[in-house]
Design a protein around this motif. Structure first.
Motif, PDB file in Angstrom:
ATOM      1  N   LYS A  69       0.821  -1.211   0.000  1.00 45.90           N
ATOM      2  CA  LYS A  69       0.000   0.000   0.000  1.00 45.90           C
ATOM      3  C   LYS A  69       0.855   1.261   0.000  1.00 45.90           C
ATOM      4  O   LYS A  69       0.505   2.256  -0.647  1.00 45.90           O
ATOM      5  CB  LYS A  69      -0.993  -0.003   1.158  1.00 45.90           C
ATOM      6  CG  LYS A  69      -0.452   0.254   2.535  1.00 45.90           C
ATOM      7  CD  LYS A  69      -1.563   0.135   3.575  1.00 45.90           C
ATOM      8  CE  LYS A  69      -1.101   0.563   4.950  1.00 45.90           C
ATOM      9  NZ  LYS A  69      -0.861   2.036   5.032  1.00 45.90           N
ATOM     10  N   GLU A  70       2.005   1.224   0.684  1.00 42.52           N
ATOM     11  CA  GLU A  70       2.847   2.412   0.710  1.00 42.52           C
ATOM     12  C   GLU A  70       3.557   2.624  -0.629  1.00 42.52           C
ATOM     13  O   GLU A  70       3.803   3.766  -1.039  1.00 42.52           O
ATOM     14  CB  GLU A  70       3.870   2.310   1.845  1.00 42.52           C
ATOM     15  CG  GLU A  70       3.261   2.358   3.235  1.00 42.52           C
ATOM     16  CD  GLU A  70       2.404   3.598   3.474  1.00 42.52           C
ATOM     17  OE1 GLU A  70       2.762   4.675   2.976  1.00 42.52           O
ATOM     18  OE2 GLU A  70       1.374   3.494   4.166  1.00 42.52           O
ATOM     19  N   ALA A  71       3.870   1.542  -1.323  1.00 44.84           N
ATOM     20  CA  ALA A  71       4.479   1.672  -2.647  1.00 44.84           C
ATOM     21  C   ALA A  71       3.486   2.275  -3.639  1.00 44.84           C
ATOM     22  O   ALA A  71       3.839   3.149  -4.452  1.00 44.84           O
ATOM     23  CB  ALA A  71       4.963   0.311  -3.141  1.00 44.84           C
ATOM     24  N   ILE A  72       2.233   1.814  -3.592  1.00 40.68           N
ATOM     25  CA  ILE A  72       1.197   2.402  -4.452  1.00 40.68           C
ATOM     26  C   ILE A  72       0.980   3.863  -4.100  1.00 40.68           C
ATOM     27  O   ILE A  72       0.880   4.729  -4.979  1.00 40.68           O
ATOM     28  CB  ILE A  72      -0.118   1.605  -4.330  1.00 40.68           C
ATOM     29  CG1 ILE A  72       0.051   0.221  -4.967  1.00 40.68           C
ATOM     30  CG2 ILE A  72      -1.273   2.360  -5.002  1.00 40.68           C
ATOM     31  CD1 ILE A  72      -1.174  -0.668  -4.843  1.00 40.68           C
ATOM     32  N   ALA A  73       0.928   4.159  -2.805  1.00 45.27           N
ATOM     33  CA  ALA A  73       0.711   5.539  -2.365  1.00 45.27           C
ATOM     34  C   ALA A  73       1.824   6.458  -2.846  1.00 45.27           C
ATOM     35  O   ALA A  73       1.568   7.589  -3.272  1.00 45.27           O
ATOM     36  CB  ALA A  73       0.613   5.591  -0.840  1.00 45.27           C
ATOM     37  N   PHE A  74       3.062   5.974  -2.793  1.00 44.39           N
ATOM     38  CA  PHE A  74       4.176   6.814  -3.250  1.00 44.39           C
ATOM     39  C   PHE A  74       4.071   7.084  -4.745  1.00 44.39           C
ATOM     40  O   PHE A  74       4.323   8.198  -5.204  1.00 44.39           O
ATOM     41  CB  PHE A  74       5.510   6.134  -2.934  1.00 44.39           C
ATOM     42  CG  PHE A  74       6.694   7.015  -3.232  1.00 44.39           C
ATOM     43  CD1 PHE A  74       7.129   7.951  -2.309  1.00 44.39           C
ATOM     44  CD2 PHE A  74       7.360   6.911  -4.438  1.00 44.39           C
ATOM     45  CE1 PHE A  74       8.206   8.777  -2.588  1.00 44.39           C
ATOM     46  CE2 PHE A  74       8.439   7.729  -4.727  1.00 44.39           C
ATOM     47  CZ  PHE A  74       8.868   8.668  -3.802  1.00 44.39           C
ATOM     48  N   PHE A 122      -8.973   2.648   0.978  1.00 43.28           N
ATOM     49  CA  PHE A 122      -8.073   1.849   0.142  1.00 43.28           C
ATOM     50  C   PHE A 122      -8.345   0.357   0.333  1.00 43.28           C
ATOM     51  O   PHE A 122      -8.477  -0.396  -0.635  1.00 43.28           O
ATOM     52  CB  PHE A 122      -6.619   2.165   0.481  1.00 43.28           C
ATOM     53  CG  PHE A 122      -5.627   1.398  -0.345  1.00 43.28           C
ATOM     54  CD1 PHE A 122      -5.434   1.698  -1.686  1.00 43.28           C
ATOM     55  CD2 PHE A 122      -4.886   0.367   0.218  1.00 43.28           C
ATOM     56  CE1 PHE A 122      -4.512   0.988  -2.456  1.00 43.28           C
ATOM     57  CE2 PHE A 122      -3.971  -0.342  -0.539  1.00 43.28           C
ATOM     58  CZ  PHE A 122      -3.785  -0.034  -1.879  1.00 43.28           C
ATOM     59  N   VAL A 123      -8.447  -0.074   1.577  1.00 37.45           N
ATOM     60  CA  VAL A 123      -8.696  -1.491   1.869  1.00 37.45           C
ATOM     61  C   VAL A 123     -10.098  -1.899   1.413  1.00 37.45           C
ATOM     62  O   VAL A 123     -10.306  -2.993   0.880  1.00 37.45           O
ATOM     63  CB  VAL A 123      -8.515  -1.765   3.377  1.00 37.45           C
ATOM     64  CG1 VAL A 123      -8.908  -3.202   3.718  1.00 37.45           C
ATOM     65  CG2 VAL A 123      -7.066  -1.508   3.784  1.00 37.45           C
ATOM     66  N   THR A 124     -11.071  -1.014   1.604  1.00 40.72           N
ATOM     67  CA  THR A 124     -12.451  -1.304   1.196  1.00 40.72           C
ATOM     68  C   THR A 124     -12.545  -1.492  -0.310  1.00 40.72           C
ATOM     69  O   THR A 124     -13.211  -2.411  -0.803  1.00 40.72           O
ATOM     70  CB  THR A 124     -13.394  -0.178   1.653  1.00 40.72           C
ATOM     71  OG1 THR A 124     -13.326  -0.048   3.074  1.00 40.72           O
ATOM     72  CG2 THR A 124     -14.830  -0.471   1.246  1.00 40.72           C
ATOM     73  N   LEU A 125     -11.884  -0.612  -1.063  1.00 34.62           N
ATOM     74  CA  LEU A 125     -11.913  -0.736  -2.518  1.00 34.62           C
ATOM     75  C   LEU A 125     -11.216  -2.019  -2.975  1.00 34.62           C
ATOM     76  O   LEU A 125     -11.679  -2.681  -3.918  1.00 34.62           O
ATOM     77  CB  LEU A 125     -11.244   0.476  -3.168  1.00 34.62           C
ATOM     78  CG  LEU A 125     -11.292   0.487  -4.702  1.00 34.62           C
ATOM     79  CD1 LEU A 125     -12.738   0.550  -5.200  1.00 34.62           C
ATOM     80  CD2 LEU A 125     -10.488   1.649  -5.263  1.00 34.62           C
ATOM     81  N   LEU A 126     -10.141  -2.399  -2.307  1.00 33.82           N
ATOM     82  CA  LEU A 126      -9.485  -3.664  -2.635  1.00 33.82           C
ATOM     83  C   LEU A 126     -10.445  -4.838  -2.460  1.00 33.82           C
ATOM     84  O   LEU A 126     -10.490  -5.748  -3.296  1.00 33.82           O
ATOM     85  CB  LEU A 126      -8.248  -3.877  -1.750  1.00 33.82           C
ATOM     86  CG  LEU A 126      -7.001  -3.052  -2.042  1.00 33.82           C
ATOM     87  CD1 LEU A 126      -5.913  -3.382  -1.022  1.00 33.82           C
ATOM     88  CD2 LEU A 126      -6.479  -3.311  -3.454  1.00 33.82           C
ATOM     89  N   ALA A 127     -11.201  -4.822  -1.360  1.00 32.09           N
ATOM     90  CA  ALA A 127     -12.150  -5.909  -1.087  1.00 32.09           C
ATOM     91  C   ALA A 127     -13.225  -5.976  -2.170  1.00 32.09           C
ATOM     92  O   ALA A 127     -13.590  -7.056  -2.644  1.00 32.09           O
ATOM     93  CB  ALA A 127     -12.780  -5.718   0.290  1.00 32.09           C
ATOM     94  N   LYS A 128     -13.733  -4.808  -2.576  1.00 30.72           N
ATOM     95  CA  LYS A 128     -14.770  -4.779  -3.612  1.00 30.72           C
ATOM     96  C   LYS A 128     -14.201  -5.252  -4.953  1.00 30.72           C
ATOM     97  O   LYS A 128     -14.817  -6.069  -5.660  1.00 30.72           O
ATOM     98  CB  LYS A 128     -15.347  -3.372  -3.748  1.00 30.72           C
ATOM     99  CG  LYS A 128     -16.443  -3.246  -4.803  1.00 30.72           C
ATOM    100  CD  LYS A 128     -17.025  -1.844  -4.841  1.00 30.72           C
ATOM    101  CE  LYS A 128     -17.941  -1.587  -3.674  1.00 30.72           C
ATOM    102  NZ  LYS A 128     -19.223  -2.348  -3.782  1.00 30.72           N
ATOM    103  N   ASN A 129     -13.021  -4.744  -5.314  1.00 29.85           N
ATOM    104  CA  ASN A 129     -12.409  -5.132  -6.590  1.00 29.85           C
ATOM    105  C   ASN A 129     -12.005  -6.604  -6.608  1.00 29.85           C
ATOM    106  O   ASN A 129     -12.054  -7.256  -7.654  1.00 29.85           O
ATOM    107  CB  ASN A 129     -11.193  -4.251  -6.883  1.00 29.85           C
ATOM    108  CG  ASN A 129     -11.592  -2.847  -7.310  1.00 29.85           C
ATOM    109  OD1 ASN A 129     -12.747  -2.596  -7.654  1.00 29.85           O
ATOM    110  ND2 ASN A 129     -10.640  -1.930  -7.283  1.00 29.85           N
TER     111      ASN A 129
END
Length: 210
Positions: A69-74, A122-129
């Motif tokens: 998640k931190e790599a994506i955020a960066f 971020f975590v919620t969208l991951l769960a939906k996707n």
């Protein structure tokens, strides 16, 4: 007279000996700390390569979710919670307002000023996707398409960039059709850069919402 000369000579010898004892003959320097203007090194953290963290006071995250998640955020915002880009994408993970509505967030101003809410989103969208792409993950995880090693985390990262439909289109075309955003970043680059991380604890949820 001779006694005085002997006394001062002895004193000078003692002072010289003591000063030599505190003077280092060789200065051992760690070359890692000594650089010149032409010696530049560039790192992108978090990294999955443990050797990238040598001599750095930064935790090695390996393929753990925190690194993912931190790599994506960066990549998205340099990790800045209050960033809004030229296209109106918001926050640390650069959400579009329409995407936020799919997970139950309608107040974009409040979202932009709430780091905790952004992390939950971020975590919620991951769960939906993960639910929406469950068939693709089951079918393609571990395969290679056009030289790209397909993994669950890479698929989910690609969906974060371009949406679920673009990922499905990629697989339907066997990798021949893929999405690029307005800045020229492709979902293929996200599949590569963010593949191999552990997202197994994310539970697929059709109705994921905040």
């Amino acid at each position: 007279m001779i006694k005085k000369w002997h006394f001062y000579s002895t004193l000078l010898l003692i002072i010289a000996f003591l000063s030599l004892g505190f003077k280092p003959f060789n200065l051992d320097s760690n070359p890692w700390f000594l650089t010149d203007g032409s010696n530049e090194s560039y790192y992108l953290f978090p990294s999955q390569r443990q050797e990238d963290y040598a001599k750095l006071n930064i935790p090695y995250t390996g393929n753990f979710f925190i690194g993912y998640k931190e790599a994506i955020a960066f990549k998205e915002s340099q990790g800045k919670y209050r960033r809004t880009n030229s296209l109106g994408y918001l926050g640390k993970y650069q959400f579009g307002s329409s995407t936020l509505r799919t997970i139950g967030i309608y107040n974009t101003r409040a979202f932009l000023n709430n780091p905790e809410l952004q992390e939950k989103a971020f975590v919620t969208l991951l769960a939906k996707n993960k639910w929406l792409l469950r068939k693709e993950i089951e079918k393609y995880d571990g395969t290679v398409i056009n030289g790209i090693h397909i993994t669950e985390s890479g698929i989910l990262a690609a969906a974060h960039l371009g949406g679920v439909r673009t990922v499905k289109r990629f697989f339907r075309s066997n990798g021949k059709r893929y999405f690029r955003d307005a800045y020229g970043t492709s979902i293929v680059s996200y599949m590569k850069a963010f593949g191999g991380y552990d997202t197994s604890f994310i539970e697929a949820d059709k109705h994921a919402s905040i």
